[in-house]
Write a protein that holds these residues in place. Structure first.
Motif, mmCIF file in Angstrom:
data_model
loop_
_atom_site.group_PDB
_atom_site.id
_atom_site.type_symbol
_atom_site.label_atom_id
_atom_site.label_comp_id
_atom_site.label_asym_id
_atom_site.label_seq_id
_atom_site.Cartn_x
_atom_site.Cartn_y
_atom_site.Cartn_z
ATOM 1 N N ASP A 287 -4.033 -11.903 -12.544
ATOM 2 C CA ASP A 287 -4.529 -10.606 -13.004
ATOM 3 C C ASP A 287 -5.259 -9.860 -11.894
ATOM 4 O O ASP A 287 -5.150 -8.636 -11.769
ATOM 5 C CB ASP A 287 -5.462 -10.790 -14.208
ATOM 6 C CG ASP A 287 -4.712 -11.214 -15.462
ATOM 7 O OD1 ASP A 287 -3.489 -10.976 -15.529
ATOM 8 O OD2 ASP A 287 -5.347 -11.781 -16.375
ATOM 9 N N GLN A 288 -6.014 -10.594 -11.090
ATOM 10 C CA GLN A 288 -6.718 -9.935 -9.985
ATOM 11 C C GLN A 288 -5.724 -9.420 -8.957
ATOM 12 O O GLN A 288 -5.905 -8.327 -8.406
ATOM 13 C CB GLN A 288 -7.705 -10.902 -9.328
ATOM 14 C CG GLN A 288 -8.475 -10.274 -8.170
ATOM 15 C CD GLN A 288 -9.714 -11.040 -7.799
ATOM 16 O OE1 GLN A 288 -10.658 -11.138 -8.575
ATOM 17 N NE2 GLN A 288 -9.710 -11.606 -6.602
ATOM 18 N N TRP A 289 -4.665 -10.176 -8.694
ATOM 19 C CA TRP A 289 -3.643 -9.704 -7.761
ATOM 20 C C TRP A 289 -2.954 -8.457 -8.303
ATOM 21 O O TRP A 289 -2.644 -7.526 -7.549
ATOM 22 C CB TRP A 289 -2.627 -10.801 -7.482
ATOM 23 C CG TRP A 289 -3.019 -11.691 -6.358
ATOM 24 C CD1 TRP A 289 -3.398 -13.001 -6.433
ATOM 25 C CD2 TRP A 289 -3.075 -11.348 -4.977
ATOM 26 N NE1 TRP A 289 -3.703 -13.493 -5.189
ATOM 27 C CE2 TRP A 289 -3.506 -12.495 -4.271
ATOM 28 C CE3 TRP A 289 -2.821 -10.177 -4.260
ATOM 29 C CZ2 TRP A 289 -3.669 -12.506 -2.890
ATOM 30 C CZ3 TRP A 289 -2.984 -10.183 -2.880
ATOM 31 C CH2 TRP A 289 -3.400 -11.337 -2.210
ATOM 32 N N ALA A 290 -2.680 -8.429 -9.598
ATOM 33 C CA ALA A 290 -2.071 -7.238 -10.198
ATOM 34 C C ALA A 290 -2.958 -6.020 -9.965
ATOM 35 O O ALA A 290 -2.472 -4.920 -9.660
ATOM 36 C CB ALA A 290 -1.836 -7.464 -11.689
ATOM 37 N N TRP A 291 -4.257 -6.214 -10.091
ATOM 38 C CA TRP A 291 -5.195 -5.106 -9.883
ATOM 39 C C TRP A 291 -5.235 -4.681 -8.421
ATOM 40 O O TRP A 291 -5.156 -3.476 -8.109
ATOM 41 C CB TRP A 291 -6.585 -5.507 -10.361
ATOM 42 C CG TRP A 291 -7.634 -4.491 -10.019
ATOM 43 C CD1 TRP A 291 -7.671 -3.194 -10.431
ATOM 44 C CD2 TRP A 291 -8.767 -4.681 -9.171
ATOM 45 N NE1 TRP A 291 -8.769 -2.555 -9.900
ATOM 46 C CE2 TRP A 291 -9.455 -3.446 -9.128
ATOM 47 C CE3 TRP A 291 -9.257 -5.771 -8.469
ATOM 48 C CZ2 TRP A 291 -10.620 -3.289 -8.391
ATOM 49 C CZ3 TRP A 291 -10.424 -5.606 -7.735
ATOM 50 C CH2 TRP A 291 -11.088 -4.382 -7.703
ATOM 51 N N THR A 292 -5.359 -5.640 -7.473
ATOM 52 C CA THR A 292 -5.439 -5.264 -6.057
ATOM 53 C C THR A 292 -4.149 -4.599 -5.589
ATOM 54 O O THR A 292 -4.188 -3.641 -4.799
ATOM 55 C CB THR A 292 -5.752 -6.494 -5.179
ATOM 56 O OG1 THR A 292 -4.820 -7.543 -5.450
ATOM 57 C CG2 THR A 292 -7.160 -7.000 -5.415
ATOM 58 N N PHE A 293 -3.007 -5.066 -6.079
ATOM 59 C CA PHE A 293 -1.752 -4.402 -5.746
ATOM 60 C C PHE A 293 -1.747 -2.970 -6.288
ATOM 61 O O PHE A 293 -1.252 -2.041 -5.642
ATOM 62 C CB PHE A 293 -0.569 -5.179 -6.324
ATOM 63 C CG PHE A 293 -0.036 -6.251 -5.413
ATOM 64 C CD1 PHE A 293 -0.881 -6.983 -4.598
ATOM 65 C CD2 PHE A 293 1.316 -6.539 -5.372
ATOM 66 C CE1 PHE A 293 -0.406 -7.980 -3.769
ATOM 67 C CE2 PHE A 293 1.818 -7.526 -4.541
ATOM 68 C CZ PHE A 293 0.952 -8.251 -3.725
ATOM 69 N N SER A 294 -2.294 -2.789 -7.488
ATOM 70 C CA SER A 294 -2.305 -1.459 -8.086
ATOM 71 C C SER A 294 -3.218 -0.508 -7.318
ATOM 72 O O SER A 294 -2.960 0.697 -7.251
ATOM 73 C CB SER A 294 -2.738 -1.537 -9.557
ATOM 74 O OG SER A 294 -4.119 -1.844 -9.680
ATOM 75 N N VAL A 295 -4.308 -1.033 -6.727
ATOM 76 C CA VAL A 295 -5.201 -0.209 -5.919
ATOM 77 C C VAL A 295 -4.437 0.387 -4.743
ATOM 78 O O VAL A 295 -4.505 1.594 -4.465
ATOM 79 C CB VAL A 295 -6.406 -1.032 -5.419
ATOM 80 C CG1 VAL A 295 -7.200 -0.250 -4.372
ATOM 81 C CG2 VAL A 295 -7.313 -1.417 -6.584
ATOM 82 N N VAL A 296 -3.687 -0.468 -4.039
ATOM 83 C CA VAL A 296 -2.919 0.006 -2.895
ATOM 84 C C VAL A 296 -1.778 0.909 -3.357
ATOM 85 O O VAL A 296 -1.535 1.979 -2.787
ATOM 86 C CB VAL A 296 -2.366 -1.187 -2.086
ATOM 87 C CG1 VAL A 296 -1.498 -0.689 -0.937
ATOM 88 C CG2 VAL A 296 -3.508 -2.033 -1.555
ATOM 89 N N GLY A 297 -1.071 0.484 -4.392
ATOM 90 C CA GLY A 297 0.058 1.259 -4.872
ATOM 91 C C GLY A 297 -0.329 2.661 -5.305
ATOM 92 O O GLY A 297 0.431 3.619 -5.111
ATOM 93 N N ALA A 298 -1.538 2.794 -5.862
ATOM 94 C CA ALA A 298 -1.983 4.112 -6.327
ATOM 95 C C ALA A 298 -2.226 5.074 -5.170
ATOM 96 O O ALA A 298 -2.153 6.292 -5.341
ATOM 97 C CB ALA A 298 -3.254 3.965 -7.151
ATOM 98 N N MET A 299 -2.503 4.536 -3.965
ATOM 99 C CA MET A 299 -2.847 5.387 -2.837
ATOM 100 C C MET A 299 -1.690 5.624 -1.877
ATOM 101 O O MET A 299 -1.731 6.583 -1.092
ATOM 102 C CB MET A 299 -4.013 4.763 -2.052
ATOM 103 C CG MET A 299 -5.324 4.695 -2.814
ATOM 104 S SD MET A 299 -5.854 6.322 -3.428
ATOM 105 C CE MET A 299 -5.898 7.247 -1.901
#
Length: 384
Positions: A287-299
């Protein structure tokens, strides 16, 4: 709300899937060869787990030695104890000691290799690479130039569609009884061009009287932006670069930060974008990896517009084109080709001297408040 799904390729199977003994052994041999072939922090990168293993082993050894010694003394005196309860104590000491020592040895021998093996498999499944860690990583972010015993660990990185590195990081300050180990997690994203030094101090992770950032910046460099952005972040930019910050932080970009990175401190320095956390970001938590990937993906789709920024001060100063170009990724990182402007009349890549670094505070308000509190306490104590 923390996103539970990333915005691009994401396969977490290796983080929790079965471990293949032969593949794990092959991985351990590769990591051993890697540590021998370069000055890496592969062993230093396991600092926290190794420390835990050592503590367990030492505690277990002490308990076992005490227990065995008590049994030996009892046997030497005729094997007689005043009661069965007292006779059980040395046996308990020895048993607890053996258990603790066994757990410590198990942590040292197996724990970290399994973590590294899973992260390596996870990185490969997602088109990335794994490295156990490096001493004193060559990165310009604020956390990488403080204290001693600086080391990154458990690095997961890739270069498509641009270079991104996820890592954990530690450094120490003080000495003796005042020695403190500081733990961080970070995301490093390579940009297309150097930008002014900008810091976003997230309000969500600050203390009552202090920022979570390891260093302070002069308050006259703080820039207020529109909407509710100011309630979530304090943005600092060099004096004279307020218009440039507004160019970079358009309303849609600010919304991306609010939606995806409000829990993280952010720093733009040279041609890097850093996200900082006061806890490890590289773990076996899917779940934490999903979040960190989403941080980068959003930018990612917003960073291209940042690459079009130019510092007009360089043209005014007569700096030739190309003189302030993007810094190459160090040998520690994957090679990255920056996008060059085809427009010959535009200013060159780079940032004028006054915009390259924020000015730090010379006085820490958190330390000042602490000293004031001690003085007030001593005064009240003397009066009473």
């Amino acid at each position: 709300m923390v996103p539970t799904q990333p915005t691009y390729r994401f396969d977490p199977t290796a983080l929790t899937g079965p471990v293949d003994a032969q593949a794990k052994q092959a991985f351990a041999e590769r990591m051993k060869a890697l540590r021998q072939s370069e000055a890496s922090a592969g062993s230093g990168g396991t600092m926290s787990r190794v420390l835990g293993g050592v503590i367990f082993t030492i505690m277990g050894s002490i308990f076992a030695i005490v227990g065995i010694t008590m049994i030996g003394v009892g046997m030497a005196s005729g094997g007689l104890f005043p009661s069965m309860t007292i006779a059980f104590i040395p046996i308990l000491f020895a048993f607890v000691g053996i258990v603790f020592a066994s757990v410590g040895i198990l942590i040292l021998v197996r724990g970290e290799s399994t973590t590294g093996y899973r992260l390596d498999a996870f990185a490969r499944a997602n088109g990335m690479h794994y490295h156990p860690g490096r001493r004193a990583p060559n990165l310009p972010g604020m956390i990488f130039h403080i204290g001693s015993s600086r080391a990154s660990r458990h690095l997961v990185y890739g270069d498509q569609p641009r270079f991104v590195e996820f890592g954990n990081y530690q450094y120490t300050t003080g000495s003796g009884k005042n020695r403190t180990t500081h733990t961080w997690g970070y995301i490093a994203v390579k940009l297309d061009t150097p930008l002014p030094h900008i810091v976003l101090d997230a309000e969500s992770n600050n203390g009552l009287f202090r920022s979570s950032l390891p260093i302070g910046f002069r308050k006259d460099q703080r820039l207020d932006l529109e909407g509710d952005f100011n309630t979530h972040f304090s943005l600092y930019c060099p004096g004279g670069y307020e218009t440039d910050a507004l160019y970079l932080f358009t309303p849609d970009v600010m919304q991306r930060f609010l939606d995806s990175a409000a829990q993280l401190d952010v720093e733009i320095v040279d041609d890097w974008l850093f996200f900082y956390s006061r806890r490890n970001l590289v773990t076996l938590d899917a779940d934490q990896w999903a979040w960190t990937f989403s941080v980068v993906g959003a930018m990612l789709d917003k960073l291209a517009q940042w690459g079009r920024w130019r510092d007009e001060r360089l043209r005014a100063a007569g700096v030739p084109a190309g003189a302030g170009g993007p810094t190459p990724v160090s040998p520690d990182h994957v090679e990255h080709s920056a996008i060059q402007s085809p427009e010959a009349l535009r200013p060159p890549h780079g940032v004028a001297h006054e915009g390259r670094r924020l000015q730090r505070t010379r006085f820490s308000w958190s330390i000042g408040i602490g000293i004031a509190a001690i003085i007030v306490y001593q005064v009240i104590r003397n009066i009473l």
